[in-house]
Structures are given as structure tokens and as C-alpha cells.
Scaffold this motif. Structure first.
Motif, PDB file in Angstrom:
ATOM      1  N   ASN A  71      39.324  41.286 -55.667  1.00  0.00           N
ATOM      2  CA  ASN A  71      38.526  40.062 -55.543  1.00  0.00           C
ATOM      3  C   ASN A  71      39.191  38.927 -54.797  1.00  0.00           C
ATOM      4  OD1 ASN A  71      36.509  41.134 -57.576  1.00  0.00           O
ATOM      5  ND2 ASN A  71      38.427  41.196 -58.692  1.00  0.00           N
ATOM      6  N   SER A  72      40.430  39.107 -54.382  1.00  0.00           N
ATOM      7  CA  SER A  72      41.136  38.011 -53.710  1.00  0.00           C
ATOM      8  C   SER A  72      42.329  38.559 -52.947  1.00  0.00           C
ATOM      9  CB  SER A  72      41.637  36.998 -54.741  1.00  0.00           C
ATOM     10  OG  SER A  72      42.682  37.581 -55.501  1.00  0.00           O
ATOM     11  N   GLY A  73      42.923  37.671 -52.164  1.00  0.00           N
ATOM     12  CA  GLY A  73      44.086  38.058 -51.379  1.00  0.00           C
ATOM     13  C   GLY A  73      45.305  38.347 -52.244  1.00  0.00           C
ATOM     14  N   ALA A  74      45.526  37.478 -53.219  1.00  0.00           N
ATOM     15  CA  ALA A  74      46.685  37.665 -54.095  1.00  0.00           C
ATOM     16  C   ALA A  74      46.582  39.004 -54.812  1.00  0.00           C
ATOM     17  CB  ALA A  74      46.757  36.529 -55.107  1.00  0.00           C
ATOM     18  N   GLU A  75      45.379  39.313 -55.243  1.00  0.00           N
ATOM     19  CA  GLU A  75      45.170  40.567 -55.971  1.00  0.00           C
ATOM     20  C   GLU A  75      45.409  41.774 -55.053  1.00  0.00           C
ATOM     21  OE1 GLU A  75      41.701  42.434 -58.707  1.00  0.00           O
ATOM     22  OE2 GLU A  75      41.330  40.444 -57.893  1.00  0.00           O
ATOM     23  N   SER A 105      56.368  32.603 -45.356  1.00  0.00           N
ATOM     24  CA  SER A 105      55.247  33.489 -45.690  1.00  0.00           C
ATOM     25  C   SER A 105      54.392  32.886 -46.792  1.00  0.00           C
ATOM     26  CB  SER A 105      55.777  34.847 -46.152  1.00  0.00           C
ATOM     27  OG  SER A 105      56.500  34.695 -47.360  1.00  0.00           O
ATOM     28  N   PHE A 106      53.172  33.344 -46.847  1.00  0.00           N
ATOM     29  CA  PHE A 106      52.312  33.035 -47.998  1.00  0.00           C
ATOM     30  C   PHE A 106      51.507  34.279 -48.332  1.00  0.00           C
ATOM     31  CE2 PHE A 106      48.422  31.797 -50.131  1.00  0.00           C
ATOM     32  CZ  PHE A 106      48.921  31.024 -51.158  1.00  0.00           C
ATOM     33  N   HIS A 107      51.608  34.729 -49.579  1.00  0.00           N
ATOM     34  CA  HIS A 107      50.897  35.946 -49.965  1.00  0.00           C
ATOM     35  C   HIS A 107      50.033  35.767 -51.208  1.00  0.00           C
ATOM     36  CE1 HIS A 107      52.996  38.097 -46.838  1.00  0.00           C
ATOM     37  NE2 HIS A 107      54.155  37.726 -47.323  1.00  0.00           N
ATOM     38  N   GLY A 108      50.029  34.565 -51.792  1.00  0.00           N
ATOM     39  CA  GLY A 108      49.149  34.338 -52.932  1.00  0.00           C
ATOM     40  C   GLY A 108      49.888  33.771 -54.135  1.00  0.00           C
ATOM     41  N   ILE A 161      54.585  41.602 -44.030  1.00  0.00           N
ATOM     42  CA  ILE A 161      54.507  40.651 -42.914  1.00  0.00           C
ATOM     43  C   ILE A 161      53.065  40.176 -42.719  1.00  0.00           C
ATOM     44  CG2 ILE A 161      54.716  40.422 -40.381  1.00  0.00           C
ATOM     45  CD1 ILE A 161      56.954  42.508 -40.466  1.00  0.00           C
ATOM     46  N   GLU A 162      52.892  38.877 -42.519  1.00  0.00           N
ATOM     47  CA  GLU A 162      51.622  38.370 -41.982  1.00  0.00           C
ATOM     48  C   GLU A 162      51.773  38.411 -40.461  1.00  0.00           C
ATOM     49  OE1 GLU A 162      50.550  34.256 -43.790  1.00  0.00           O
ATOM     50  OE2 GLU A 162      52.524  34.783 -44.552  1.00  0.00           O
ATOM     51  N   PRO A 163      51.003  39.210 -39.746  1.00  0.00           N
ATOM     52  CA  PRO A 163      51.145  39.274 -38.290  1.00  0.00           C
ATOM     53  C   PRO A 163      50.973  37.911 -37.620  1.00  0.00           C
ATOM     54  CG  PRO A 163      49.933  41.158 -39.064  1.00  0.00           C
ATOM     55  CD  PRO A 163      50.087  40.251 -40.255  1.00  0.00           C
ATOM     56  N   GLY A 196      49.822  32.090 -41.700  1.00  0.00           N
ATOM     57  CA  GLY A 196      48.822  31.032 -41.811  1.00  0.00           C
ATOM     58  C   GLY A 196      49.356  29.780 -42.477  1.00  0.00           C
ATOM     59  N   GLU A 197      49.505  29.842 -43.800  1.00  0.00           N
ATOM     60  CA  GLU A 197      49.920  28.665 -44.562  1.00  0.00           C
ATOM     61  C   GLU A 197      51.281  28.152 -44.095  1.00  0.00           C
ATOM     62  OE1 GLU A 197      47.563  27.518 -46.867  1.00  0.00           O
ATOM     63  OE2 GLU A 197      46.528  29.163 -45.893  1.00  0.00           O
ATOM     64  N   GLY A 198      52.123  29.045 -43.616  1.00  0.00           N
ATOM     65  CA  GLY A 198      53.481  28.666 -43.198  1.00  0.00           C
ATOM     66  C   GLY A 198      53.524  27.879 -41.898  1.00  0.00           C
ATOM     67  N   PHE A 244      51.055  44.986 -43.926  1.00  0.00           N
ATOM     68  CA  PHE A 244      50.603  43.817 -43.176  1.00  0.00           C
ATOM     69  C   PHE A 244      49.590  43.055 -44.017  1.00  0.00           C
ATOM     70  CE2 PHE A 244      51.535  45.823 -38.770  1.00  0.00           C
ATOM     71  CZ  PHE A 244      52.865  45.429 -38.874  1.00  0.00           C
ATOM     72  N   ASP A 245      49.930  41.805 -44.309  1.00  0.00           N
ATOM     73  CA  ASP A 245      49.009  40.922 -45.022  1.00  0.00           C
ATOM     74  C   ASP A 245      48.092  40.281 -43.975  1.00  0.00           C
ATOM     75  OD1 ASP A 245      47.695  38.815 -46.206  1.00  0.00           O
ATOM     76  OD2 ASP A 245      49.410  38.170 -47.421  1.00  0.00           O
ATOM     77  N   GLU A 246      46.892  40.803 -43.905  1.00  0.00           N
ATOM     78  CA  GLU A 246      45.901  40.306 -42.929  1.00  0.00           C
ATOM     79  C   GLU A 246      44.811  39.522 -43.650  1.00  0.00           C
ATOM     80  OE1 GLU A 246      45.527  40.773 -39.503  1.00  0.00           O
ATOM     81  OE2 GLU A 246      46.901  42.398 -38.967  1.00  0.00           O
ATOM     82  N   VAL A 247      45.172  38.946 -44.790  1.00  0.00           N
ATOM     83  CA  VAL A 247      44.193  38.203 -45.589  1.00  0.00           C
ATOM     84  C   VAL A 247      43.584  37.060 -44.778  1.00  0.00           C
ATOM     85  CG1 VAL A 247      43.949  36.665 -47.589  1.00  0.00           C
ATOM     86  CG2 VAL A 247      45.180  38.836 -47.829  1.00  0.00           C
ATOM     87  N   GLN A 248      44.428  36.387 -43.989  1.00  0.00           N
ATOM     88  CA  GLN A 248      43.923  35.277 -43.180  1.00  0.00           C
ATOM     89  C   GLN A 248      43.685  35.694 -41.724  1.00  0.00           C
ATOM     90  OE1 GLN A 248      45.317  30.648 -42.240  1.00  0.00           O
ATOM     91  NE2 GLN A 248      45.761  31.562 -44.191  1.00  0.00           N
ATOM     92  N   SER A 249      44.548  36.562 -41.209  1.00  0.00           N
ATOM     93  CA  SER A 249      44.498  36.904 -39.776  1.00  0.00           C
ATOM     94  C   SER A 249      43.534  38.048 -39.474  1.00  0.00           C
ATOM     95  CB  SER A 249      45.902  37.268 -39.288  1.00  0.00           C
ATOM     96  OG  SER A 249      46.462  38.306 -40.075  1.00  0.00           O
ATOM     97  N   ALA A 303      41.188  39.830 -47.407  1.00  0.00           N
ATOM     98  CA  ALA A 303      40.344  39.070 -48.337  1.00  0.00           C
ATOM     99  C   ALA A 303      39.575  38.022 -47.535  1.00  0.00           C
ATOM    100  CB  ALA A 303      41.153  38.427 -49.456  1.00  0.00           C
ATOM    101  N   LYS A 304      40.029  36.799 -47.567  1.00  0.00           N
ATOM    102  CA  LYS A 304      39.296  35.619 -47.082  1.00  0.00           C
ATOM    103  C   LYS A 304      37.916  35.862 -46.423  1.00  0.00           C
ATOM    104  CE  LYS A 304      42.885  32.163 -47.265  1.00  0.00           C
ATOM    105  NZ  LYS A 304      44.244  32.628 -47.492  1.00  0.00           N
ATOM    106  N   PRO A 305      37.825  36.331 -45.166  1.00  0.00           N
ATOM    107  CA  PRO A 305      36.490  36.364 -44.543  1.00  0.00           C
ATOM    108  C   PRO A 305      35.685  37.616 -44.864  1.00  0.00           C
ATOM    109  CG  PRO A 305      38.111  37.080 -42.962  1.00  0.00           C
ATOM    110  CD  PRO A 305      38.863  36.812 -44.236  1.00  0.00           C
TER     111      PRO A 305
END
Ligand SMILES: *Cc1c(COP(=O)(O)O)cnc(C)c1O
Length: 400
Positions: free
Chosen positions: A103-107, A136-139, A188-190, A193-195, A221-226, A250-252
């Protein structure tokens, strides 16, 4: 309700974990939102990268309505067609093999860390080291916060998981020094975002792949935002021509509804068997229907092409601003994930943009104005945003 009264009730009843802007949003349309007095704001933040198709997109509204009438929720104990169709689509666009819904990026990142542990235990159990990036930001769950490198988000809650090793993005030597036999995963966030919008280079991602292969560690790869169009490709990593073992999303993904997903290779998926992991709401019928509709629009409207075109126009316009204002240090990012790094004033400027120009952006990493506009913006919207930036920048230019 009036803003002042609403603010009072919010202060009284809602946990003070978010500092809100003094704006109440009641409605949205395309790339615009409206407050209770009917004032219109151009939204270049998209509910923090969530409302990828803006507000009230007919295909999304229709999909949600239709699904709500048929079936809202069924649970993961039953087969539902939407979630399976969505999984197939996600695998097709990513080249991955299996999908888990949450249900979310952190999850989603929570499962990525669990998979790294399971991967270690499937070997000798000694692959315990997590390698992560600075900025980095992962949740905000315990595990996702553990791999997030910014004290701002968490030192009050330490100790979390065993301290990971943090390396600078694009520092190849640091990565070579960090990834060894005892590494469980590299996350890695490719595009961070938050950083503060930092783009990982192709060489860096390729090196991460090479090292994780050599030492049998998972590449996450954390693509939650990207992910899912934001960078002008379906994924932020795709220009690097390598494939990770795990992708978190997650996000979009459901165009405004809460949903997360973890995509993985068959090899990683084989670490999990019945009962190992779960999520009651995961793959919810309405979220799945919205996500399918979103990915449909991405394809049928050739949205990736549009994102790349409008991104170029936006970057060109921003570069022109940069030549005008010496306090603009850097313009960076990819696609519609853009950071304007300022020498000073970033925090004040983003507030003034909202207050005086009704342009929604945010300020991240202290000095970076972040733009995450919806994919549907046109040149007219870009011109409108650039005029607002120009106006506020010039005000601060006179001050300095
Ligand atoms: C927002 C974000 C998360 C956390 O997502 P939530 O849905 O807030 O849990 C994780 N990773 C990245 C890269 C993000 O931008």
C-alpha cells in the motif's frame, strides 16, 4: 469549512507530524487545484509525485467508478482479474517476473529488505550488510528508515536495524570498497528525490550491477518516486541498460490511490513461499483498476514521448532563468523530476511561489526547489510556471 477553523481542528485532532501550508484544497482539475475560496493553483508537485495524470482524468475517474460499483475489495484469498492483469502489465514494462502488492513505498521497501535477509539466509546467513546511499530516502517504517540516510528523518527513533553502510551517489570507489562478500543488498534510487534530486550515472548503476553479481548480493532499485514515467522512461534506471533484482514502486502507480508494488526476478521470487509475507489491502480491486487505467493511458496517449518533449522545454526554460539569476546554482534531474538548487532563499522562495503566485512546488534538502509536475502539462503550463519563478526570483535578486 473556513481555513482558520479547519486549522484549529487539525491542530487539535491530527498528529502533528506534518507541517502544512496555510492552504485548504477542495478540488482539482487537470494540473490545477482550487482552495475553498475558488483560488486556482498550478500544481507542480502532484501530491508529491502521486497524481501523475493530474486531477480528474476521465479514464481514472471512470475506472474507479466502475470498479466501485462492481467490487471494492476481495482480499488476497481470492482471485481477482484486475490485480493479475496489472501484474502482467508491470512485468511487461519492466522485464521483471513477479509482483507483490502493498500500500505504500515504505511497505514496498520493507519487503525489499526482507528479501535481502531471505537471500542471505538462503546462502550462508552471513550476508548481513546493507549498502545504501547518502541523501537517500526510502520511507518511514523501521526497515525503510534504516536504509534512509538523513538524520532529519529518524535519529529520534534510533536504534533501528543494524547500521547500513552509506556511500555517496556516483562515487565508484566508495561503492567498490563497500560491496563485499557480506553484502546482502545494494539499494539505490536511480534518481534521488527527497535527498535533493541527484541522478545516478549509467556507469554507477552498471558498477552496482557488476559488484552485486560478483558478490551475490541483491540489487534493489527504489523507483517509488522515479518510476512509471516520471523520468521520461517507465523506470529511472532503464537508460543504464542493466536490470536489477528488485524494483519497488508506489507514489504514482494508482494515479492517486494508495498502492505499492515490489517487482522481482523469478530467482528472488523463489525465496518466498506461502505465508512468508502479506498485506491485507495489497492489490485492492479499486487500486488495481486505477493502476491499470493509468498504465493504459501511459501507453495509448504515448505519454513517455510527451514527458520527454515537455521535459526538454521545461529544462530549456529553466536554463534561461539560470543565466539571469546568479543564486541559481544548478538545474538537474531527468524527465519531470527536477531540482533547482539555489545558493540561498530556497525555503522562502517556495513559500512565496505558493502564496503570491499560486504555484505549488516544494523545497527539499534545504536548498533545492523541487518540481514534480503531472505528466499532462503543456507548454502553456510550463510558461505559466516559469513566469512565476521569474517573478519571485527577481524579487529576491533585488534583495541581494
Ligand atoms: C516517498 C518515497 C518512499 C516512501 O513512500 P511512502 O508511500 O511514503 O511510504 C520511498 N522511497 C522513495 C524514493 C520515495 O520517494
Amino acid at each position: 469549512m473556513e481555513l482558520l477553523q479547519l486549522k484549529e481542528l487539525d491542530d487539535r485532532y491530527v498528529l502533528n507530524s506534518y507541517k502544512r501550508y496555510p492552504v485548504q484544497i477542495v478540488r482539482g482539475e487537470g494540473p490545477y487545484v482550487f482552495d475553498e475560496q475558488g483560488n486556482r493553483y498550478l500544481d507542480f508537485l502532484s501530491g508529491i509525485a502521486v497524481n501523475a495524470l493530474g486531477y480528474g482524468h476521465p479514464a481514472i475517474t471512470e475506472a474507479i467508478k466502475k470498479q466501485a460499483e462492481e467490487l471494492v475489495h476481495a482480499s488476497n484469498l481470492f482471485y481477482t482479474e484486475g490485480s493479475v492483469q496489472l501484474a502482467r502489465t508491470l512485468c511487461e514494462i519492466s522485464g521483471m517476473n513477479k509482483v507483490f502488492y502493498c500500500n505504500s513505498g515504505a511497505e514496498a521497501n520493507e519487503l525489499a529488505v526482507k528479501l535481502a535477509r531471505a537471500h542471505s539466509n538462503a546462502n550462508d546467513g552471513k550476508k548481513t550488510k546493507l549498502v545504501c546511499l547518502k541523501n537517500s530516502f526510502h520511507g518511514r517504517t523501521s526497515a525503510s528508515l534504516s536504509v534512509t540516510k538523513s538524520a532529519e528523518y529518524g535519529d529520534k527513533f534510533f536504534p533501528l536495524l543494524e547500521e547500513p553502510v552509506f556511500v555517496d551517489i556516483n562515487d565508484q570507489k566508495a561503492l567498490i570498497d563497500a560491496v563485499k562478500e557480506d553484502t546482502a543488498c545494494v539499494i539505490i534510487e536511480p534518481v534521488q528525490g527527497e535527498g535533493g534530486i541527484h541522478v545516478a550515472t549509467k556507469e554507477y548503476l552498471q558498477l552496482a550491477r557488476e559488484l552485486t553479481e560478483r558478490y551475490n548480493a541483491l540489487l534493489v532499485f527504489d523507483e517509488v518516486q522515479s518510476g512509471l514515467g516520471r523520468t521520461g522512461g517507465y523506470f529511472g534506471y532503464q537508460f543504464s541498460l542493466i536490470q536489477p533484482d528488485v524494483i519497488t514502486l508506489a507514489k504514482p502507480i494508482a494515479a492517486g490511490l494508495p498502492m505499492g508494488a515490489v517487482l522481482m526476478t523469478d530467482e528472488v521470487a523463489s525465496l518466498i513461499t506461502y505465508g512468508d509475507h502479506g498485506s491485507t489491502f495489497g492489490g485492492n480491486c479499486i487500486c488495481s483498476a486505477a493502476a491499470l487505467a493509468f498504465l493504459n493511458v501511459m501507453k495509448s496517449d504515448k505519454m513517455l514521448n510527451h514527458i520527454r518533449e515537455i521535459s526538454k522545454y521545461l529544462f530549456d526554460s529553466l536554463e534561461k532563468l539560470k543565466t539571469k539569476y546568479s543564486f541559481i546554482k544548478d538545474i538537474r534531474g531527468r524527465g519531470l523530476m527536477i531540482g533547482i538548487e539555489l545558493e540561498k532563499y530556497a525555503n522562502d522562495i517556495h513559500i512565496d511561489l505558493m502564496k503570491d503566485e499560486r504555484l505549488i512546488t516544494n523545497c527539499t534538502a534545504g536548498t533545492v526547489i523541487r518540481l514534480l509536475p503531472p505528466y499532462i502539462i503543456t507548454k502553456e503550463h510550463v510558461d505559466e510556471a516559469i513566469a512565476s519563478l521569474d517573478k519571485i526570483f527577481s524579487r529576491y535578486d533585488q534583495e541581494s
